[in-house]
Design a protein around this motif. Structure first.
Motif, PDB file in Angstrom:
ATOM      1  N   LYS A   1      54.807  49.795  14.189  1.00  0.00           N
ATOM      2  CA  LYS A   1      53.423  49.480  14.576  1.00  0.00           C
ATOM      3  C   LYS A   1      52.419  49.656  13.442  1.00  0.00           C
ATOM      4  O   LYS A   1      51.253  49.342  13.612  1.00  0.00           O
ATOM      5  N   LEU A   2      52.855  50.197  12.307  1.00  0.00           N
ATOM      6  CA  LEU A   2      51.976  50.371  11.152  1.00  0.00           C
ATOM      7  C   LEU A   2      52.615  49.737   9.928  1.00  0.00           C
ATOM      8  O   LEU A   2      53.832  49.761   9.772  1.00  0.00           O
ATOM      9  N   VAL A   3      51.785  49.204   9.059  1.00  0.00           N
ATOM     10  CA  VAL A   3      52.268  48.571   7.846  1.00  0.00           C
ATOM     11  C   VAL A   3      52.514  49.606   6.756  1.00  0.00           C
ATOM     12  O   VAL A   3      53.468  49.495   5.991  1.00  0.00           O
ATOM     13  N   PHE A   4      51.652  50.629   6.685  1.00  0.00           N
ATOM     14  CA  PHE A   4      51.741  51.656   5.647  1.00  0.00           C
ATOM     15  C   PHE A   4      51.762  53.039   6.272  1.00  0.00           C
ATOM     16  O   PHE A   4      51.213  53.248   7.355  1.00  0.00           O
ATOM     17  N   MET A   5      52.340  53.969   5.543  1.00  0.00           N
ATOM     18  CA  MET A   5      52.303  55.363   5.956  1.00  0.00           C
ATOM     19  C   MET A   5      52.386  56.215   4.696  1.00  0.00           C
ATOM     20  O   MET A   5      53.158  55.923   3.783  1.00  0.00           O
ATOM     21  N   ARG A   6      51.589  57.273   4.666  1.00  0.00           N
ATOM     22  CA  ARG A   6      51.681  58.246   3.577  1.00  0.00           C
ATOM     23  C   ARG A   6      52.152  59.545   4.201  1.00  0.00           C
ATOM     24  O   ARG A   6      51.534  60.047   5.145  1.00  0.00           O
ATOM     25  N   ASN A   7      53.258  60.047   3.706  1.00  0.00           N
ATOM     26  CA  ASN A   7      53.799  61.268   4.272  1.00  0.00           C
ATOM     27  C   ASN A   7      54.728  61.906   3.265  1.00  0.00           C
ATOM     28  O   ASN A   7      54.733  61.549   2.096  1.00  0.00           O
ATOM     29  N   TRP A   8      55.544  62.810   3.724  1.00  0.00           N
ATOM     30  CA  TRP A   8      56.442  63.585   2.874  1.00  0.00           C
ATOM     31  C   TRP A   8      57.838  62.989   2.871  1.00  0.00           C
ATOM     32  O   TRP A   8      58.232  62.314   3.823  1.00  0.00           O
ATOM     33  N   PRO A   9      58.641  63.275   1.837  1.00  0.00           N
ATOM     34  CA  PRO A   9      59.975  62.694   1.710  1.00  0.00           C
ATOM     35  C   PRO A   9      60.938  63.028   2.850  1.00  0.00           C
ATOM     36  O   PRO A   9      61.863  62.266   3.111  1.00  0.00           O
ATOM     37  N   PHE A  10      60.701  64.142   3.537  1.00  0.00           N
ATOM     38  CA  PHE A  10      61.658  64.523   4.578  1.00  0.00           C
ATOM     39  C   PHE A  10      61.760  63.478   5.681  1.00  0.00           C
ATOM     40  O   PHE A  10      62.742  63.442   6.416  1.00  0.00           O
ATOM     41  N   LEU A  11      60.781  62.592   5.801  1.00  0.00           N
ATOM     42  CA  LEU A  11      60.819  61.579   6.860  1.00  0.00           C
ATOM     43  C   LEU A  11      61.811  60.458   6.590  1.00  0.00           C
ATOM     44  O   LEU A  11      62.168  59.726   7.504  1.00  0.00           O
ATOM     45  N   HIS A  12      62.250  60.320   5.364  1.00  0.00           N
ATOM     46  CA  HIS A  12      63.164  59.227   5.032  1.00  0.00           C
ATOM     47  C   HIS A  12      64.378  59.218   5.953  1.00  0.00           C
ATOM     48  O   HIS A  12      64.809  58.154   6.402  1.00  0.00           O
ATOM     49  N   ALA A  13      64.908  60.378   6.259  1.00  0.00           N
ATOM     50  CA  ALA A  13      66.104  60.453   7.113  1.00  0.00           C
ATOM     51  C   ALA A  13      65.830  59.874   8.499  1.00  0.00           C
ATOM     52  O   ALA A  13      66.624  59.077   9.007  1.00  0.00           O
ATOM     53  N   SER A  14      64.727  60.257   9.125  1.00  0.00           N
ATOM     54  CA  SER A  14      64.454  59.743  10.475  1.00  0.00           C
ATOM     55  C   SER A  14      64.057  58.272  10.442  1.00  0.00           C
ATOM     56  O   SER A  14      64.416  57.508  11.340  1.00  0.00           O
ATOM     57  N   LEU A  15      63.348  57.837   9.412  1.00  0.00           N
ATOM     58  CA  LEU A  15      62.973  56.426   9.307  1.00  0.00           C
ATOM     59  C   LEU A  15      64.184  55.544   9.058  1.00  0.00           C
ATOM     60  O   LEU A  15      64.202  54.379   9.455  1.00  0.00           O
ATOM     61  N   SER A  16      65.208  56.089   8.417  1.00  0.00           N
ATOM     62  CA  SER A  16      66.414  55.334   8.087  1.00  0.00           C
ATOM     63  C   SER A  16      67.509  55.447   9.139  1.00  0.00           C
ATOM     64  O   SER A  16      68.576  54.853   8.984  1.00  0.00           O
ATOM     65  N   ALA A  17      67.254  56.180  10.194  1.00  0.00           N
ATOM     66  CA  ALA A  17      68.283  56.408  11.216  1.00  0.00           C
ATOM     67  C   ALA A  17      68.779  55.085  11.799  1.00  0.00           C
ATOM     68  O   ALA A  17      67.992  54.195  12.118  1.00  0.00           O
ATOM     69  N   THR A  18      70.077  54.979  11.930  1.00  0.00           N
ATOM     70  CA  THR A  18      70.678  53.748  12.460  1.00  0.00           C
ATOM     71  C   THR A  18      71.169  53.930  13.892  1.00  0.00           C
ATOM     72  O   THR A  18      71.950  53.124  14.384  1.00  0.00           O
ATOM     73  N   ASP A  19      70.680  54.963  14.557  1.00  0.00           N
ATOM     74  CA  ASP A  19      71.090  55.235  15.934  1.00  0.00           C
ATOM     75  C   ASP A  19      70.189  54.558  16.970  1.00  0.00           C
ATOM     76  O   ASP A  19      70.290  54.833  18.155  1.00  0.00           O
ATOM     77  N   GLY A  20      69.308  53.667  16.519  1.00  0.00           N
ATOM     78  CA  GLY A  20      68.399  52.970  17.421  1.00  0.00           C
ATOM     79  C   GLY A  20      67.038  53.644  17.554  1.00  0.00           C
ATOM     80  O   GLY A  20      66.141  53.083  18.179  1.00  0.00           O
ATOM     81  N   SER A  21      66.871  54.812  16.964  1.00  0.00           N
ATOM     82  CA  SER A  21      65.588  55.528  17.087  1.00  0.00           C
ATOM     83  C   SER A  21      64.532  55.019  16.111  1.00  0.00           C
ATOM     84  O   SER A  21      63.359  55.338  16.261  1.00  0.00           O
ATOM     85  N   SER A  22      64.931  54.221  15.119  1.00  0.00           N
ATOM     86  CA  SER A  22      63.977  53.699  14.139  1.00  0.00           C
ATOM     87  C   SER A  22      64.041  52.184  14.086  1.00  0.00           C
ATOM     88  O   SER A  22      65.090  51.606  13.821  1.00  0.00           O
ATOM     89  N   LYS A  23      62.898  51.559  14.320  1.00  0.00           N
ATOM     90  CA  LYS A  23      62.822  50.103  14.242  1.00  0.00           C
ATOM     91  C   LYS A  23      62.625  49.620  12.802  1.00  0.00           C
ATOM     92  O   LYS A  23      62.657  48.427  12.546  1.00  0.00           O
ATOM     93  N   VAL A  24      62.421  50.560  11.877  1.00  0.00           N
ATOM     94  CA  VAL A  24      62.177  50.169  10.487  1.00  0.00           C
ATOM     95  C   VAL A  24      63.348  50.493   9.563  1.00  0.00           C
ATOM     96  O   VAL A  24      63.259  50.267   8.362  1.00  0.00           O
ATOM     97  N   ALA A  25      64.440  50.995  10.108  1.00  0.00           N
ATOM     98  CA  ALA A  25      65.613  51.331   9.283  1.00  0.00           C
ATOM     99  C   ALA A  25      66.027  50.109   8.466  1.00  0.00           C
ATOM    100  O   ALA A  25      66.218  49.017   9.015  1.00  0.00           O
ATOM    101  N   GLY A  26      66.120  50.285   7.151  1.00  0.00           N
ATOM    102  CA  GLY A  26      66.505  49.198   6.260  1.00  0.00           C
ATOM    103  C   GLY A  26      65.411  48.195   5.975  1.00  0.00           C
ATOM    104  O   GLY A  26      65.637  47.202   5.286  1.00  0.00           O
ATOM    105  N   LYS A  27      64.193  48.428   6.505  1.00  0.00           N
ATOM    106  CA  LYS A  27      63.097  47.461   6.356  1.00  0.00           C
ATOM    107  C   LYS A  27      61.876  48.037   5.649  1.00  0.00           C
ATOM    108  O   LYS A  27      60.800  47.458   5.710  1.00  0.00           O
TER     109      LYS A  27
END
Length: 187
Positions: free
Chosen positions: A29-55
């Motif tokens: 729902k957002l184009v940009f986000m500024r945050n900390w590196p620890f979020l990479h794991a949840s954003l990249s999750a391939t279990d269906g919890s992230s709509k932006v994994a790989g994108k």
């Protein structure tokens, strides 16, 4: 351009707290986000919890003429002078901050390690491809300014930035008012 009026940013994003922003970005729902590196794991999750994994990708903070300057925070450890077990506490700190433990934590999360060698380790970079970019940002980062009244300073900045972004004040007025508040706080 007015990103809120033109619909580039959701109008409620102006009041998002950190977790709300993460969720909105992860939900696409957002184009940009500024945050900390620890979020990479949840954003990249391939279990269906992230709509932006790989994108999505991670880059340095933009600056006026190229990469901007990040600020250094910290996850410092300290030993109370009043603890009855100073030697044990020190041994734990040494253990917890060892490169071996940093490597083990990297297997479980995408938190940035404190060892520069891990940012270039091929096995780590294969799993965390943004680490070389992050290392460059860290090498160019500056410490946060020393502020005695951190809460009041943060509030002054937030209030005036909010006023400018929402259009309740023009940018010049908001910046002048912010400067006046910050000047008063540093007296």
């Amino acid at each position: 351009m007015d990103g809120f009026k033109e619909g580039l940013f959701p109008s409620d994003a102006i009041t998002y707290l950190e977790e709300q922003g993460r969720r909105a970005f992860q939900d696409g729902k957002l184009v940009f986000m500024r945050n900390w590196p620890f979020l990479h794991a949840s954003l990249s999750a391939t279990d269906g919890s992230s709509k932006v994994a790989g994108k999505f990708d991670i880059t340095s903070i933009p600056g006026t003429d190229g990469p901007g300057v990040s600020t250094l925070g910290g996850r410092s450890l300290a030993i109370s002078p009043f603890t009855p077990n100073k030697a044990t506490a020190l041994e734990f700190v040494k253990f917890f901050t060892s490169e071996e433990q940093a490597q083990k934590r990297l297997a479980l999360s995408s938190r940035a390690p404190v060892y520069a060698t891990l940012f270039a380790d091929p096995a780590v970079v294969a799993k965390r491809p943004f680490f070389p970019t992050l290392l460059t940002s860290l090498n160019n980062a500056q410490p946060r300014p020393k502020v005695v009244q951190y809460g009041a300073t943060t509030k002054a900045i937030q209030e005036e930035a909010y006023a400018a972004i929402t259009g309740t004040k023009d940018t010049d007025t908001a910046l002048n008012d912010m400067q006046a508040k910050l000047t008063e706080l540093t007296k």
